[in-house]
Design a protein around this motif. Structure first.
Motif, PDB file in Angstrom:
ATOM      1  N   ALA A 232      -3.656   2.765   1.200  1.00 33.73           N
ATOM      2  CA  ALA A 232      -3.258   2.904  -0.264  1.00 33.73           C
ATOM      3  C   ALA A 232      -2.762   1.340  -0.637  1.00 33.73           C
ATOM      4  O   ALA A 232      -2.868   0.398   0.105  1.00 33.73           O
ATOM      5  CB  ALA A 232      -2.110   3.768  -0.320  1.00 33.73           C
ATOM      6  N   PHE A 233      -2.711   1.178  -1.952  1.00 35.68           N
ATOM      7  CA  PHE A 233      -2.312   0.188  -2.750  1.00 35.68           C
ATOM      8  C   PHE A 233      -3.165  -1.018  -2.500  1.00 35.68           C
ATOM      9  O   PHE A 233      -3.066  -2.314  -2.370  1.00 35.68           O
ATOM     10  CB  PHE A 233      -0.749  -0.437  -2.093  1.00 35.68           C
ATOM     11  N   ASN A 234      -4.542  -0.802  -2.443  1.00 32.97           N
ATOM     12  CA  ASN A 234      -5.782  -1.474  -2.800  1.00 32.97           C
ATOM     13  C   ASN A 234      -6.053  -1.788  -4.128  1.00 32.97           C
ATOM     14  O   ASN A 234      -7.123  -1.504  -4.688  1.00 32.97           O
ATOM     15  CB  ASN A 234      -6.750  -0.957  -1.824  1.00 32.97           C
ATOM     16  N   ASP A 235      -5.045  -2.470  -4.806  1.00 41.28           N
ATOM     17  CA  ASP A 235      -5.141  -2.256  -6.214  1.00 41.28           C
ATOM     18  C   ASP A 235      -5.574  -3.944  -6.838  1.00 41.28           C
ATOM     19  O   ASP A 235      -5.572  -4.007  -7.950  1.00 41.28           O
ATOM     20  CB  ASP A 235      -3.843  -2.089  -6.926  1.00 41.28           C
ATOM     21  N   GLN A 236      -6.103  -4.670  -6.049  1.00 37.20           N
ATOM     22  CA  GLN A 236      -6.913  -5.827  -6.366  1.00 37.20           C
ATOM     23  C   GLN A 236      -7.772  -6.029  -5.274  1.00 37.20           C
ATOM     24  O   GLN A 236      -7.882  -5.797  -4.229  1.00 37.20           O
ATOM     25  CB  GLN A 236      -5.899  -7.095  -6.720  1.00 37.20           C
ATOM     26  N   GLU A 237      -8.860  -6.848  -5.654  1.00 39.13           N
ATOM     27  CA  GLU A 237      -9.921  -7.560  -4.748  1.00 39.13           C
ATOM     28  C   GLU A 237      -9.714  -8.632  -4.225  1.00 39.13           C
ATOM     29  O   GLU A 237     -10.226  -9.116  -2.965  1.00 39.13           O
ATOM     30  CB  GLU A 237     -11.232  -7.617  -5.490  1.00 39.13           C
ATOM     31  N   THR A 238      -9.108  -9.627  -4.795  1.00 41.32           N
ATOM     32  CA  THR A 238      -8.683 -10.907  -4.516  1.00 41.32           C
ATOM     33  C   THR A 238      -7.959 -10.801  -3.047  1.00 41.32           C
ATOM     34  O   THR A 238      -6.810 -10.105  -2.988  1.00 41.32           O
ATOM     35  CB  THR A 238      -7.801 -11.729  -5.490  1.00 41.32           C
ATOM     36  N   ASN A 239      -8.437 -11.239  -1.891  1.00 46.86           N
ATOM     37  CA  ASN A 239      -7.632 -11.356  -0.464  1.00 46.86           C
ATOM     38  C   ASN A 239      -7.511  -9.914  -0.102  1.00 46.86           C
ATOM     39  O   ASN A 239      -6.565  -9.767   0.421  1.00 46.86           O
ATOM     40  CB  ASN A 239      -6.489 -12.109  -0.560  1.00 46.86           C
ATOM     41  N   ARG A 240      -8.343  -8.854  -0.558  1.00 44.97           N
ATOM     42  CA  ARG A 240      -8.138  -7.728  -0.179  1.00 44.97           C
ATOM     43  C   ARG A 240      -8.056  -7.393   1.374  1.00 44.97           C
ATOM     44  O   ARG A 240      -7.408  -6.188   1.679  1.00 44.97           O
ATOM     45  CB  ARG A 240      -9.223  -6.674  -0.826  1.00 44.97           C
TER      46      ARG A 240
END
Length: 780
Positions: free
Chosen positions: A243-251
């Motif tokens: 959960a909380f994978n709300d951005q791709e930068t440094n994901r």
């Protein structure tokens, strides 16, 4: 022994969702660990329980678990009893099914399995001895995706996930899910990696187009019904990325800080709602860390929230490359490592076998892992309705084109209209400018990429490597518009501003198509339209103020030219029939009925994080962090309400070619929630669909924001027609989560119910008094 839970039925927006009771041995290990009874961990569980039963030969047990009259839980237990340890280990380890050159190295020497589907996401071998089918997995979201290949599968693509949410239509979501699930099944897949419900906390997130917006109720509902549709084809759908994978930068490394109350009332609530409605067979854990622990080895997320609190009975699979360990991940609740060789090591291969041999992971945990996978397979009909290989010749592409076109039409949002739309029949000349509108419509990039029938409308666009290519679907808005108009339509690509402005000045009306490509693995640098398109729109509008802008974007964008143009349509990524859908809206064949599933900010300074946390240049060993406690559960419109900020366009906003009046509002306590009644009338001259939104707020108290979306409905009305509707506000939308008692609490007091057609529209309001209530932490 078994864990028992009473069956019950709850409702979301008046839709009954059956919460089946269960008696499930393979959940006992997790529950025992969480409730602090260490003796149960080894003395009770699948292995111990089965050891008390008479021994049976594999063939006898096999015959028994093939009995379709038995519940899925019982059949999973019986199948598990017939399996050897080696077979259980085989079930918890999955392979990538695409031969990628970068995977062939001295350390991995990966070769895609022959039995997997070519250029697909994954494969888990079946167990032929027992008749346990293999798992063939396809990436998804909008349809059956193909990993980058010179010969991709050509399939139907739905509008983007964010577009589907913009329809605010449960039936639309179910129909779309059923369609892409059918294509998955006929393409030889029984697992579809769809069901993305990560909240739009960060409007620059490159994968926002795959998800369902910023509100947990809307996002969870739309995704839940899409999962229902997919699984109606006797295949497994996932719910992701948990959960909380709300951005791709440094994901892969970023550490998200969030306290439990804020988590439960925002992103986790979206997952909970989608889980209750959709009952996905699998949940996919994400790349990022949450409060210090990687999501795929996060005991709080997987064991405590998902499996204990929500009583999730399926299995947790990893995202491709998201596993970080063997012992920690297995104990924390990961059930299947997916997509080897994306991970640094085969953690659930030989390493898990060693961990079992030396007691670092208990046998009962492996039984739990395998049993959960078997349960999901039985519950979704994978045994009783086996996949027969590639039967794509049976796909009804014509019927599916209508499904995706209808979904696109319901999702397109009319943001501005100074009487330019629908297009007048008196028009003699129309300029169509930019966005490859003479060729097709844009889609989002990355692993969810669906390749269309007929191939790429515009080849050689975008990156040559992942997440490219940039795919335009061959559904040309200009061609579709020309078939509906007697006007002369002339195209300019927009690369020459003077030429575009000159064409606009010589035309009765100008339509500019503007695009913003977004993709997995990278975030947008800002919310401006790229490649000078803002300047193009401004130049065209200056030459002809009768300018319409059609946006094909992955999410919110800025519009510095808004006051200069006469109309704006947000078409998102509209799918493989998107050009037809756009033309039908422009021409007035269909009334626009989409409403925004996300706030469009006026500037980056309005966001909780004006500068995106993390740095794309950091190496994989760095551990950047982001603090979601800044906004907590006040995501999107709630943040704007709390800070009294005025957005460019508010959540829930959308215009129509007709008008709707809301009246006769009343509300009263009903069960543990609130029942709202009102009437909706179409006071215009054309048929249309109203999106009625009910918000609820506290007169006093400590909510994260002044109000929350509590319920919604989409109502189709003929000109002059009126309907009475009822909206049920779910009790979780009235409660706050108390981490000390592990309860949802409805505080006593007055609650204001507001109905309107956006987060800032107040058509009517009333007040309801509620008494104190405690709610269960999970409902199935």
């Amino acid at each position: 022994m078994s864990v028992a839970h009473t069956s019950r039925v709850v409702k979301f927006m008046g839709v009954p969702i059956a919460m089946g009771g269960f008696s499930f041995k393979c959940t006992l290990v997790t529950v025992a660990r969480l409730i602090g009874v260490p003796g149960l961990l080894f003395s009770v569980g699948v292995t111990a329980a089965l050891s008390q039963q008479p021994a049976a030969s594999p063939s006898a047990v096999s015959a028994e678990w093939r009995d379709t009259s038995l519940p899925a839980e019982r059949r999973a237990d019986l199948a598990l009893a017939a399996m050897s340890r080696a077979e259980k280990l085989q079930l918890v380890f999955g392979y990538f099914s695409t031969q990628a050159p970068w995977m062939i190295s001295a350390t991995k020497n990966f070769v895609a399995p022959d039995a997997g589907r070519v250029n697909s996401a994954g494969y888990v071998p079946g167990i032929e001895r027992l008749g346990i089918p293999a798992l063939w997995e396809t990436d998804a979201g909008e349809g059956v995706a193909t990993q980058r290949s010179p010969n991709p599968r050509e399939r139907t693509a739905l509008p983007s996930g964010l577009a589907l949410a913009a329809s605010w239509d449960r039936q639309n979501a179910f129909a779309g899910g059923a369609m892409i699930g059918n294509e998955a099944r006929l393409s030889g897949f029984n697992v579809q990696l769809a069901g993305g419900v990560n909240l739009l906390r960060e409007p620059r997130n490159g994968r926002n187009f795959e998800y369902a917006g910023e509100d947990p109720l809307l996002a969870g509902t739309i995704v839940g019904f899409e999962i229902q549709g997919i699984q109606s084809n006797h295949i497994i759908s996932t719910l992701k990325h948990f959960a909380f994978n709300d951005q791709e930068t440094n994901r892969g490394t970023i550490d998200v800080a969030i306290d439990e109350t804020a988590a439960r009332e925002s992103d986790l609530l979206a997952f909970q709602i989608a889980n209750e409605i959709g009952k996905p067979g699998s949940v996919m854990c994400s790349y990022n860390r949450v409060n210090g622990a990687a999501a795929c080895e996060n005991d709080w997320l997987l064991n405590q929230v998902l499996k204990a609190d929500w009583r999730f009975k399926g299995y947790v699979m990893s995202d491709w490359g998201a596993v970080r360990s063997t012992v920690e991940a297995a104990k924390a609740g990961l059930d299947q490592e997916s997509g080897w060789a994306f991970d640094a090591s085969a953690y659930f291969g030989g390493a898990l076998r060693e961990a079992l041999n030396y007691g670092h992971v208990d046998q009962s945990r492996l039984d739990d892992m395998a049993c959960r996978i078997l349960f999901a397979m039985f519950a979704n009909g994978l045994f009783d309705n086996p996949i027969l290989g590639d039967q794509s010749a049976q796909i009804n592409f014509s019927a599916h084109a209508s499904v995706t076109r209808s979904a696109a039409e319901d999702s397109i949002v009319l943001l501005k209209n100074d009487d330019l739309l629908p297009l007048k029949s008196s028009l003699k000349t129309i300029a169509v400018i930019g966005g490859h509108a003479d060729k097709g419509v844009l889609s989002g990039g990355g692993s969810s990429q669906v390749y269309p029938i007929g191939g790429l409308a515009v080849p050689n666009e975008g990156p040559k490597d992942f997440p490219g290519p940039m795919v335009f679907y061959p559904s040309a808005p200009m061609k579709a518009l020309q078939s509906r108009s007697s006007a002369t339509i002339t195209y300019a690509d927009g690369n020459d501003l003077d030429a575009a402005a000159g064409l606009a000045s010589r035309s009765d009306i100008a339509i500019v198509f503007a695009t913003q490509w977004a993709a997995e693995s990278l975030d947008l640098p800002n919310l401006d339209l790229p490649n000078g398109q803002d300047a193009l729109i401004a130049a065209v509008a200056k030459a002809n103020p009768r300018t319409i802008v059609v946006l094909e974007t992955g999410g919110p964008v800025f519009m510095p030219w808004l006051s200069q143009v006469g109309a704006v349509l947000e078409a998102w990524y509209p799918g493989t029939s998107g050009g037809e859908a756009i033309a039908r809206i422009l021409s007035g064949e269909v009334d626009p009925s989409g409403h925004l599933p996300a706030t469009f900010p006026a500037s980056l300074s309005q966001l909780p994080r004006p500068q995106l946390d993390g740095d794309a240049k950091l190496d994989e060993d760095a551990h950047p962090s982001t603090n979601y406690n800044v906004e907590g559960a006040a995501v999107g419109y709630k943040w704007f309400d709390k800070r009294a900020l005025t957005p460019l366009f508010p959540f829930g906003y959308g215009l129509s070619f007709t008008r709707f009046d809301l009246g006769g509002l009343s509300a009263e306590p009903a069960g543990e929630g609130i029942r709202v009644s009102l009437s909706v009338r179409n006071v215009g001259k054309v048929e249309g669909k109203a999106v009625v939104q009910a918000y609820v707020g506290r007169e006093s108290g400590s909510w994260e924001a002044p109000k929350r979306l509590g319920s919604f409905d989409k109502v189709e009305l003929a000109a002059g027609e009126s309907k009475s509707i009822t909206l049920d506000i779910d009790p979780l939308l009235l409660a706050t989560f108390d981490p000390s008692s592990k309860k949802w609490l409805i505080e006593p007091g007055d609650y204001k119910v507001i109905v309107g057609q956006s987060a800032t529209d107040v058509a009517a309001s009333t007040t309801v008094h509620l008494d104190f209530r405690e709610l269960e932490i999970g409902r199935h």
